[in-house]
Design an enzyme around this catalytic site. Structure first.
Site, PDB file in Angstrom:
ATOM      1  N   ARG A   8      19.159 -19.616  39.715  1.00  0.00           N
ATOM      2  CA  ARG A   8      18.869 -19.080  40.951  1.00  0.00           C
ATOM      3  C   ARG A   8      17.671 -18.120  40.766  1.00  0.00           C
ATOM      4  O   ARG A   8      16.963 -18.057  41.960  1.00  0.00           O
ATOM      5  CB  ARG A   8      19.987 -18.396  41.889  1.00  0.00           C
ATOM      6  N   SER A  47     -26.016  15.967  29.525  1.00  0.00           N
ATOM      7  CA  SER A  47     -25.730  14.637  30.290  1.00  0.00           C
ATOM      8  C   SER A  47     -26.095  13.404  29.539  1.00  0.00           C
ATOM      9  O   SER A  47     -27.195  13.483  28.974  1.00  0.00           O
ATOM     10  CB  SER A  47     -25.984  14.696  31.514  1.00  0.00           C
ATOM     11  N   GLU A  91      35.796 -19.114  45.787  1.00  0.00           N
ATOM     12  CA  GLU A  91      34.393 -18.825  45.674  1.00  0.00           C
ATOM     13  C   GLU A  91      33.639 -19.549  47.109  1.00  0.00           C
ATOM     14  O   GLU A  91      34.234 -20.531  47.663  1.00  0.00           O
ATOM     15  CB  GLU A  91      33.875 -19.952  44.524  1.00  0.00           C
TER      16      GLU A  91
HETATM   17  C1  UD1 Z   1      30.852 -14.366  40.367  1.00  0.00           C
HETATM   18  C2  UD1 Z   1      32.526 -14.676  40.741  1.00  0.00           C
HETATM   19  C3  UD1 Z   1      32.510 -14.195  42.340  1.00  0.00           C
HETATM   20  C4  UD1 Z   1      31.924 -12.746  42.866  1.00  0.00           C
HETATM   21  C5  UD1 Z   1      30.591 -12.501  42.157  1.00  0.00           C
HETATM   22  C6  UD1 Z   1      30.214 -11.167  42.194  1.00  0.00           C
HETATM   23  C7  UD1 Z   1      33.420 -16.401  39.552  1.00  0.00           C
HETATM   24  C8  UD1 Z   1      33.829 -17.772  39.640  1.00  0.00           C
HETATM   25  N1  UD1 Z   1      32.719 -15.780  40.721  1.00  0.00           N
HETATM   26  O1  UD1 Z   1      29.947 -15.372  41.062  1.00  0.00           O
HETATM   27  O2  UD1 Z   1      33.857 -14.277  42.880  1.00  0.00           O
HETATM   28  O3  UD1 Z   1      31.790 -12.430  43.974  1.00  0.00           O
HETATM   29  O4  UD1 Z   1      30.411 -13.019  40.495  1.00  0.00           O
HETATM   30  O5  UD1 Z   1      28.766 -10.784  41.522  1.00  0.00           O
HETATM   31  O6  UD1 Z   1      33.616 -15.612  38.589  1.00  0.00           O
HETATM   32  N2  UD1 Z   1      28.643 -16.104  32.898  1.00  0.00           N
HETATM   33  C9  UD1 Z   1      29.033 -16.524  31.511  1.00  0.00           C
HETATM   34  N3  UD1 Z   1      29.360 -17.811  31.404  1.00  0.00           N
HETATM   35  C10 UD1 Z   1      29.584 -18.835  32.221  1.00  0.00           C
HETATM   36  C11 UD1 Z   1      29.214 -18.275  33.551  1.00  0.00           C
HETATM   37  C12 UD1 Z   1      28.530 -17.162  33.932  1.00  0.00           C
HETATM   38  O7  UD1 Z   1      28.929 -15.690  30.804  1.00  0.00           O
HETATM   39  O8  UD1 Z   1      30.033 -20.016  31.799  1.00  0.00           O
HETATM   40  C13 UD1 Z   1      28.083 -15.070  33.385  1.00  0.00           C
HETATM   41  C14 UD1 Z   1      26.695 -15.024  33.860  1.00  0.00           C
HETATM   42  O9  UD1 Z   1      25.638 -14.883  33.026  1.00  0.00           O
HETATM   43  C15 UD1 Z   1      26.798 -13.863  35.030  1.00  0.00           C
HETATM   44  C16 UD1 Z   1      28.340 -13.594  35.270  1.00  0.00           C
HETATM   45  O10 UD1 Z   1      29.058 -14.415  34.232  1.00  0.00           O
HETATM   46  O11 UD1 Z   1      26.362 -12.483  34.300  1.00  0.00           O
HETATM   47  C17 UD1 Z   1      28.758 -14.228  36.715  1.00  0.00           C
HETATM   48  O12 UD1 Z   1      28.300 -15.418  36.579  1.00  0.00           O
HETATM   49  P1  UD1 Z   1      27.490 -15.933  38.088  1.00  0.00           P
HETATM   50  O13 UD1 Z   1      27.120 -17.427  37.909  1.00  0.00           O
HETATM   51  O14 UD1 Z   1      26.494 -14.974  38.354  1.00  0.00           O
HETATM   52  O15 UD1 Z   1      28.601 -15.812  38.984  1.00  0.00           O
HETATM   53  P2  UD1 Z   1      28.665 -15.753  40.786  1.00  0.00           P
HETATM   54  O16 UD1 Z   1      28.209 -17.018  41.170  1.00  0.00           O
HETATM   55  O17 UD1 Z   1      27.602 -14.622  41.064  1.00  0.00           O
HETATM   56 CA    CA Z   2      26.240 -13.313  39.888  1.00  0.00          CA
END
Ligand code: UD1
Ligand code: CA
Length: 460
Positions: free
Chosen positions: A15, A403, A153
């Protein structure tokens, strides 16, 4: 009881629409993940495990020592990401704090309280929640009275569930004993076909174990950065926190909304900071200074009672009572000594300007050492570069540079000497002498009058 921390940072951050991994985008001058690391280091955990994946080399570079890095090759979801840390926690007993590398606003006290809550209640998980005016994008907390039943979610939620504005922060404290048993039961049967960490809550409930929630007092603490808009919001919040802390310590900010201060900036009391001032990197400013408007200081030390306006200074040292600007540029290695003045449209690089000396107007000073009580006349410059190498200029105490003097380096102007305005000085000037280099002036009497008359006669 001991503490281990798992930071999830393997995702790409789609995003953000960027070629840079999300956790490396900066807020207040530092990568998002560095804020998270600093926060958890404050808890003095026994272990910090960072789960990396997307562009792992770049992410690893900013992590520094003291952390264990594990790789999630494919980003199959947050639940899967935590599973990657299982090996590293094999022989560990205690609490596991799980947080996202994209949420830099949480406070240490809040994490501490969350850990204590889990310990006190003996719950399988304690999770941090918040009530947001606009919960869009976050997982929603589904409760039955006080009990948290599950997290849904946004993409999987019904319209009714989406109306719920209590959200999941993505920060959890687990008991390591059963964490991985529960995690292994998580499936990817959802809209995104991902293994959601959030599904663990329902599994915990099904196993008749406790999931407890803690509502954040300050909802900004849970802000996660998924978009550029959220990045700017987070930047603003951190910036305000820094400035308000400095205000409490006795520093005046004329307009905190228009001032930008990094987290490694120290300022002593009774200094006034005017709008459009940017203080970046390691900056130290002494007592009673007046900084701004429109000043950018990067990795610079400023003494007491210094005045700086409309100026950019990088990697330099400014001593007490000096005054700079408007419109100076000080590059790496400028050292402006006590009481010295650097005035309008002056550039200084890798040079010392001595005690009470003045470079007031339109000069370039590079690779020079200027002694005490020296005056550099308007428009004078050091010609420090011959196209191949840089050379040094030495100007000793009490020198007066006329100067528009060109000081062709290497050259030395000895104590108390003077140069005539407009001179190109190519060899050393002995102490107390005058060096003047310009062709003799010719005067043609009446010539101007004759010229004007000729023009008038021609009709212009
Ligand atoms: C996640 C939560 C959501 C919460 C939000 C808060 C889940 C499914 N959802 O959503 O409930 O409200 O955070 O900010 O957990 N990441 C990995 N490996 C992966 C996927 C993600 O390391 O396979 C890491 C990302 O780099 C990130 C973090 O996990 O730092 C959260 O992932 P992101 O995709 O941002 O989750 P959100 O959609 O924000
Ligand atoms: Ca996030």
């Amino acid at each position: 009881m001991s503490l281990a921390v798992v930071i999830l940072a393997a995702g790409e951050g789609t995003r953000m629409k960027s070629s840079v991994p999300k956790v490396l985008h900066k807020v207040c001058g530092k990568p998002i993940i560095s804020h998270v690391l600093k926060l958890v280091c404050g808890l003095e955990p026994a272990k910090i495990i960072v789960v990396v994946g997307h562009q792992r080399d770049k992410v690893e570079k900013v992590l520094g020592g003291g952390v264990e890095v594990v790789e999630q090759e494919k980003q199959l979801g947050t639940g899967h990401a935590v599973l990657i840390a299982e090996k590293s926690l094999k022989d560990y007993r205690g609490d596991v704090l799980v947080l996202s590398g994209d949420s830099p606003l949480t406070r240490g006290e809040t994490l501490q309280k969350l850990i204590e809550l889990r310990r006190r209640t003996g719950a399988a998980v304690a999770l941090l929640t918040a009530v947001l005016k606009n919960p869009t994008g976050y997982g929603r907390i589904i409760r039955d009275g006080d009990k948290i039943i599950r997290i849904v979610e946004e993409k999987d939620a019904t319209a009714k569930e989406r109306e719920n504005n209590e959200v999941n922060s993505g920060i959890y404290c687990f008991d390591n004993d059963e964490l991985f048993d529960f995690l292994k039961r998580v499936t990817n049967d959802n809209e995104q076909k991902e293994f959601y960490l959030t599904d663990i809550v329902q599994i915990i409930r099904e196993k008749q174990k406790k999931a407890v929630g803690m509502l954040a007092e300050d909802e900004t603490e849970i802000l996660g950065i998924n978009s550029r808009k959220q990045q700017a919001e987070a930047d603003k919040i951190i910036r305000k926190r820094i400035i308000y802390r400095l205000m409490d310590e006795g520093i005046t900010f004329i307009d905190p909304d228009l001032t930008f201060v990094g987290s490694d900036v120290r300022i002593e009391r009774d200094t006034i900071v005017h709008p459009l001032t940017f203080l970046e990197g390691e900056v130290l400013i002494g007592e009673g200074c007046e900084i701004g408007p429109s000043v950018r200081l990067v990795n610079t030390i400023v003494g007491k009672n210094v005045k700086i306006q409309n100026t950019v200074i990088k990697d330099s040292v400014i001593e007490d009572d000096a005054s700079l600007g408007p419109f100076c540029s000080l590059r790496k290695g400028a050292n402006i000594k006590k009481g010295a003045k650097v005035g309008t449209f002056v550039e200084i690089k890798k040079s010392e300007v001595g005690v009470d000396s003045k470079v007031p107007h339109l000069s370039y000073i590079g690779d020079a050492v200027i002694g005490e009580n020296v005056n550099i006349g308007a428009g004078s410059i050091t010609c420090n570069y011959d196209g191949i190498e840089k050379h040094k200029t030495v100007i000793e105490d009490d020198v007066f540079i006329g100067s528009d003097t060109m000081l062709v380096a290497p050259v030395k102007i000895k104590k108390g000497a003077m140069t005539g305005a407009g001179s190109a000085i190519t060899s050393d000037v002995p102490a107390e002498s005058l060096a003047i280099e310009r062709s003799e002036q010719k005067v043609i009497k009446g010539y101007a009058k004759k010229l004007r008359k000729a023009k008038k006669d021609k009709g212009n």
